[in-house]
Design a protein around this motif. Structure first.
Motif, PDB file in Angstrom:
ATOM      1  N   VAL A 161       0.841  -1.202   0.000  1.00  0.00           N
ATOM      2  CA  VAL A 161       0.000   0.000   0.000  1.00  0.00           C
ATOM      3  C   VAL A 161       0.877   1.253   0.000  1.00  0.00           C
TER       4      VAL A 161
ATOM      5  N   ASP B  27      -4.902   6.789   4.099  1.00  0.00           N
ATOM      6  CA  ASP B  27      -3.608   6.107   4.148  1.00  0.00           C
ATOM      7  C   ASP B  27      -2.507   7.079   4.574  1.00  0.00           C
ATOM      8  N   LYS B  28      -1.508   6.534   5.231  1.00  0.00           N
ATOM      9  CA  LYS B  28      -0.361   7.338   5.615  1.00  0.00           C
ATOM     10  C   LYS B  28       0.376   7.801   4.367  1.00  0.00           C
TER      11      LYS B  28
ATOM     12  N   SER C  59       1.590   4.073  -3.202  1.00  0.00           N
ATOM     13  CA  SER C  59       1.349   5.512  -3.068  1.00  0.00           C
ATOM     14  C   SER C  59       2.449   6.345  -3.718  1.00  0.00           C
TER      15      SER C  59
ATOM     16  N   ARG D 280      -8.118  11.496   2.363  1.00  0.00           N
ATOM     17  CA  ARG D 280      -7.152  10.404   2.294  1.00  0.00           C
ATOM     18  C   ARG D 280      -6.894   9.844   3.688  1.00  0.00           C
TER      19      ARG D 280
END
Length: 470
Positions: free
Chosen positions: A424, A459-460, A428, A457
């Motif tokens: 993931v 996600d980190k 990114s 968003r």
């Protein structure tokens, strides 16, 4: 060699700004361990014929180090990544930061303002250059100063070598981009071009008031420097591609681009390959590539390669000379990814693409390497032995991979296989639209922009990821 590749085109405590972000890692400078597949990332290297060698051993990779996105109030350009045999360096918010090859901060170089452009070339002894604004944002100047400051850097030692600008009629010249080639730093733009010696910052040339021709920009890398010169009316110019003596600016070869072309990109200087948009580029910035023979005073076209109205997915900036991505150039061929299509595999359906090789002597395709379903295969560079270094993006099940393609058989071997656990995060910073380097057996991914967090968003967000073996 000067190949503009890889990714978009493509990254602690900040002095004076109060902005900070955390890094993680053990801080050890795990130097290169004679790993397979060395390649100087953002700029490909001229490879020979190569091929036919022993298959390399696949390294099971892991996420070695990461840097979180910095906290900023507005969009800030942080394009620029370099890897030498001693350090990995990344452009950051108003600074350049140096890390060990496997992570851990070593040094930082503060800058006067935001980075406008970073050369994708680094010399054998670790030197490069960036173009920087002359001031940071303030109440009077919301977006900071102008792109007038050219800064030369010694990455291996974490030092600023010099900082210079050019004046015409007592006005600082604004530049759009900068490059390094043949021991010279050259910056260009709509106001013309200027150059300095890399060692010492001595002025070599600068724009002249009232001149009919101006240097849009330059292609660099290795011992060559190539200018893209615009003459006459700006909207209907005569574009020229000139190979220069880097020390004096004297023209050693000139190729006149066909009329009707307003922007030219230097994809590679050795061999010389240019990109241009003659219509039908579908927004890629390059409808055609041309291989140019610059061995004589009058340059000649060796071959012309069409990008097929989007059939081949090279990406070039609309107006800048350097910065083309999704392309790699070797001694005898140029490599581009095809558009994605259905795999036709009933057991593993999905979309995939190929990396296709085109012969620079004839312009004809000479082979291709197929990717895997549900993943994008992109060329990053060509190593010193002529092998193409490619990146296979993560799938729904697996992490991404760095692959090596034999230029003779087009067989694909996996150099580095990344884990699914970090897919993931890896996705990114996809090299399809961000920056990527593969060097000393490690994959470096970086963001080209820092921006305030999006509420949509979850996600980190990362500025930099480093993958490699244990």
């Amino acid at each position: 060699m000067a190949v503009i590749v890889a990714a978009v085109a493509a990254l602690v405590l900040v002095a004076g700004g109060g902005v900070w972000f955390l890094t993680k890692g053990d801080g050890k400078d795990d130097e290169a361990k004679s790993e397979t597949g060395k390649s100087q990332g953002g700029t490909g290297e001229q490879g020979g014929g190569g091929g036919g060698g022993k298959a390399p051993q696949t390294i099971d990779g892991k996420l070695l180090f990461s840097v979180d996105q910095p906290k900023v109030d507005d969009l800030v350009t942080v394009k620029g990544m370099w890897a030498t045999d001693k350090v990995f360096a990344k452009a950051d918010v108003y600074k350049i930061v140096g890390y060990g090859l496997s992570g851990g901060q070593k040094w930082e170089i503060p800058l006067d303002g935001e980075i406008c452009w970073s050369s994708q070339h680094v010399t054998a002894d670790g030197k490069t250059a960036v173009l920087v604004k002359d001031a940071k944002p303030s109440a009077e100047k919301k977006y900071g100063g102008s792109c007038t400051q050219v800064v030369a850097l010694d990455l291996n030692n974490g030092k600023k070598l010099w900082q210079e600008s050019a004046k015409v009629a007592d006005q600082d010249v604004r530049f759009e981009e900068v490059t390094v080639g043949g021991g010279t730093v050259a910056a260009g733009g709509t106001s013309g071009g200027a150059a300095w010696s890399l060692d010492g910052g001595k002025s070599l040339w600068k724009p002249k008031a009232g001149e009919d021709c101006k240097d849009d920009g330059y292609g660099g890398g290795g011992d060559k420097l190539v200018a893209v010169r615009r003459c006459g009316d700006y909207k209907r110019p005569q574009m020229k591609v000139q190979t220069l003596n880097p020390k004096t600016g004297a023209i050693t070869s000139e190729y006149k681009v066909p009329e009707g072309i307003s922007y030219v990109h230097v994809v590679s200087t050795n061999p010389l390959v240019i990109g241009l948009d003659a219509g039908g580029s579908t927004g890629s910035g390059a409808s055609d590539l041309m291989a140019i023979d610059d061995s004589a005073k009058d340059g000649k076209m060796r071959s012309k390669i069409s990008t097929g109205n989007g059939k081949f997915q090279i990406k070039c900036p609309s107006t800048d000379v350097e910065g083309c991505t999704k392309v790699a150039v070797g001694k005898d061929a140029v490599y581009m990814p095809s558009e994605e299509h259905q795999s036709g595999n009933t057991q593993n359906p999905g979309r995939l693409n190929e990396i296709v090789a085109f012969d620079l002597a004839t312009g004809q395709s000479k082979g291709k390497t197929e990717g895997i379903p549900n993943s994008e295969l992109l060329p990053l560079s060509v190593d010193k032995d002529g092998y193409v270094i490619g990146y296979q993006s993560p799938t729904y099940r697996d992490g991404g991979a760095v692959v090596r393609i034999d230029p003779k058989t087009f067989k694909k071997d996996v150099l580095l296989k990344n884990p699914a656990s970090s897919a993931v995060a890896e996705r990114s910073l996809s090299p399809s639209y961000q920056q990527a380097l593969y060097a000393q057996g490690r994959l470096y991914l970086g963001d080209g922009f820092a921006d305030k967090p999006s509420k949509y968003r979850t996600d980190k967000e990362y500025l930099t990821l480093i993958f490699g073996g244990s």
